[in-house]
Write an enzyme that holds these catalytic residues in place. Structure first.
Site, PDB file in Angstrom:
ATOM      1  CG  ASP A  76      34.790  32.240  42.520  1.00  8.49           C
ATOM      2  OD1 ASP A  76      34.021  33.141  42.147  1.00  8.49           O
ATOM      3  OD2 ASP A  76      35.367  31.482  41.739  1.00  8.49           O
ATOM      4  CB  THR A 139      52.363  32.786  48.323  1.00  5.55           C
ATOM      5  OG1 THR A 139      52.830  33.907  47.559  1.00  5.55           O
ATOM      6  CG2 THR A 139      52.879  32.946  49.744  1.00  5.55           C
ATOM      7  CG  ASP A 141      54.013  36.848  46.490  1.00  2.17           C
ATOM      8  OD1 ASP A 141      54.574  36.686  45.393  1.00  2.17           O
ATOM      9  OD2 ASP A 141      52.833  37.234  46.602  1.00  2.17           O
ATOM     10  NE  ARG A 185      49.437  40.232  45.493  1.00  2.00           N
ATOM     11  CZ  ARG A 185      48.548  39.247  45.455  1.00  2.00           C
ATOM     12  NH1 ARG A 185      48.147  38.684  46.564  1.00  2.00           N
ATOM     13  NH2 ARG A 185      48.076  38.836  44.315  1.00  2.00           N
ATOM     14  CD  GLU A 236      54.290  42.004  41.810  1.00  2.00           C
ATOM     15  OE1 GLU A 236      53.936  41.940  40.626  1.00  2.00           O
ATOM     16  OE2 GLU A 236      53.834  41.254  42.690  1.00  2.00           O
ATOM     17  NE  ARG A 280      66.581  48.036  24.628  1.00  2.00           N
ATOM     18  CZ  ARG A 280      67.159  49.139  24.163  1.00  2.00           C
ATOM     19  NH1 ARG A 280      67.247  50.209  24.934  1.00  2.00           N
ATOM     20  NH2 ARG A 280      67.653  49.174  22.933  1.00  2.00           N
TER      21      ARG A 280
HETATM   22  O1  F6P Z   1      50.840  36.273  45.123  1.00  2.00           O
HETATM   23  C1  F6P Z   1      51.445  35.675  44.028  1.00  2.00           C
HETATM   24  C2  F6P Z   1      51.478  36.623  42.881  1.00  2.00           C
HETATM   25  O2  F6P Z   1      52.093  35.962  41.797  1.00  2.00           O
HETATM   26  C3  F6P Z   1      52.145  37.976  43.175  1.00  2.00           C
HETATM   27  O3  F6P Z   1      53.535  37.876  43.212  1.00  2.00           O
HETATM   28  C4  F6P Z   1      51.575  38.823  42.065  1.00  2.00           C
HETATM   29  O4  F6P Z   1      51.540  40.185  42.389  1.00  2.00           O
HETATM   30  C5  F6P Z   1      50.178  38.300  41.958  1.00  2.00           C
HETATM   31  O5  F6P Z   1      50.184  36.973  42.475  1.00  2.00           O
HETATM   32  C6  F6P Z   1      49.587  38.282  40.573  1.00  2.00           C
HETATM   33  O6  F6P Z   1      48.299  37.792  40.681  1.00  2.00           O
HETATM   34  P1  F6P Z   1      47.298  37.508  39.497  1.00  2.00           P
HETATM   35  O7  F6P Z   1      47.337  36.029  39.239  1.00  2.00           O
HETATM   36  O8  F6P Z   1      45.985  37.929  40.046  1.00  2.00           O
HETATM   37  O9  F6P Z   1      47.720  38.331  38.314  1.00  2.00           O
END
Ligand code: F6P
Length: 364
Positions: A76, A139, A141, A185, A236, A280
């Site tokens: 949005d 965030t 992040d 991210r 990630e 694992r």
């Molecule tokens: O930006 C915050 C975050 O949690 C990132 O760490 C992650 O990659 C992403 O958002 C996941 O986003 P979504 O809610 O779109 O799955």
């Protein structure tokens, strides 16, 4: 008669501390004689005129609660509003609708609590449409420039650290390699801090591409010292030297079209295949975003919320509130989301981690 009318929305992914910011905004707006609208579900509510005047009742008891009482979405964008028609996304420009809705309710300034996607939209609304905006840096992040901390990061770090602690005991019992894949991210802040705090042996960051053989060398070195288990914290967004990001899937119509995921599983598969050591992976995922904020995040969120209203009262528009040396300042919103703040690969925290023997997977 109110002194003026403000509005607040939460945009992008949810984050611990959103409700604490909303509470700070609403309490200080009401205390200073302003009406304050709460807009539902981010920019969607602004486009579809879903907002209500907030009262003390609406914010009662929300300080320790995770999520956002206003709802949120990471879709949005008013400049590129995605609508699914006949199985395809068609994009509409809804900027005029946004401006009309703000005017209709007499809203003189809009407080946007969001990450880079939402703050970029806020900057565009101010620049292209003359809307008075104030940004609040949200965030887990911690990757926004122009602030030393985003709210939510401290909580995510705590959750991830507890996960590393828990993995230690099971890894040690089974003599296994355990990888924990954390969010962040394209920035490695959560992995770096939780890895050090949790005593990880290897930390893999997007900022330092890894060589799997260096990771294995660290695991073997530990075995040679009688440590038959190893813990890897992997962001990630980590990728091998010369290799690609691990992409879980592409998401059309989202602020962030690339959904990351899978690097942890890839790494443990490679380690097991090359060494025969049982390995694992645990993906921590949304547990890092859910639940109650830490005391640090509650305090920071409250200060950000109050500072956002103060900026409105002072007509200090088109800024983002930010943390510098424990003071809350404002910075131009155009600068606040223009790029991502990454972990500098030569930072003192990385040097300290290397000094205590943590591998970043890039050693010769
Ligand atoms: O930006 C915050 C975050 O949690 C990132 O760490 C992650 O990659 C992403 O958002 C996941 O986003 P979504 O809610 O779109 O799955």
């Amino acid at each position: 008669m109110a002194k003026g009318t403000l509005a607040v929305l939460t945009g992008g992914g949810d984050c611990p501390g959103l409700n604490a910011v909303i509470r700070g905004v609403v309490k200080s707006a009401l205390k200073n004689g302003y009406d304050i609208y709460g807009i539902q579900n981010g920019f969607n509510g602004l486009i579809n005129d879903q907002m209500k005047l907030m009262t003390y009742e609406d914010i009662s008891g929300i300080l320790p609660r995770g999520g956002t009482v206003l709802g949120t979405t990471n879709r949005d964008n008013p400049f590129k509003f995605a609508v699914e028609e006949d199985g395809k996304f068609v994009y509409y420009d809804k900027r005029d609708t946004v401006v009309e809705n703000l005017k209709k309710h007499g809203i003189e300034a809009l407080i946007v609590i969001g990450g880079d996607g939402s703050l970029n939209i806020a900057a565009e609304l101010s620049l292209e449409c003359g809307v008075n905006v104030i940004g609040v840096p949200k965030t887990i992040d911690n990757d926004l420039p122009c602030t030393e901390r985003t709210f939510g990061f401290d909580t995510a770090m705590e959750v991830a650290t507890e996960a590393v602690d828990r993995l230690h005991t099971t890894a040690e019992s089974h003599h296994r390699v355990m990888a924990l894949e954390v969010m962040g991210r394209y920035a490695g802040w959560i992995a770096l801090h939780s890895g050090i705090a949790g005593g990880a042996d290897v930390i893999l960051l997007p900022e330092i591409p890894y060589n799997i053989d260096a990771v294995i060398a660290k695991i073997r070195e530990r075995i040679s010292h009688g440590k038959l288990f190893s813990i890897i914290v992997v962001a990630e967004g980590a990728k091998p030297i010369g290799g690609e990001l691990s992409v879980a899937r592409m998401v059309e119509g989202s602020f962030e079209p690339i959904r990351l995921g899978g690097v942890g599983a890839k790494i443990v598969d490679e380690i097991e295949a090359k060494t025969g050591i049982e390995s694992r992976c645990t993906v921590l995922g949304y547990l890092q975003r859910g639940g109650s904020p830490t005391p640090f995040d509650r305090v920071l969120s409250t200060r950000y919320g109050v500072a956002a209203v103060e900026a409105c009262i002072n007509k200090n528009y088109n800024v983002m509130v930010s943390l510098h040396h424990d003071e809350i300042l404002t910075v131009p919103i155009g600068k606040a989301a223009e790029k991502v703040r990454l972990v500098p690969s030569d930072s003192s925290i990385i040097r300290a981690a290397r000094q205590i023997g943590i591998s970043f997977g890039d050693e010769e």
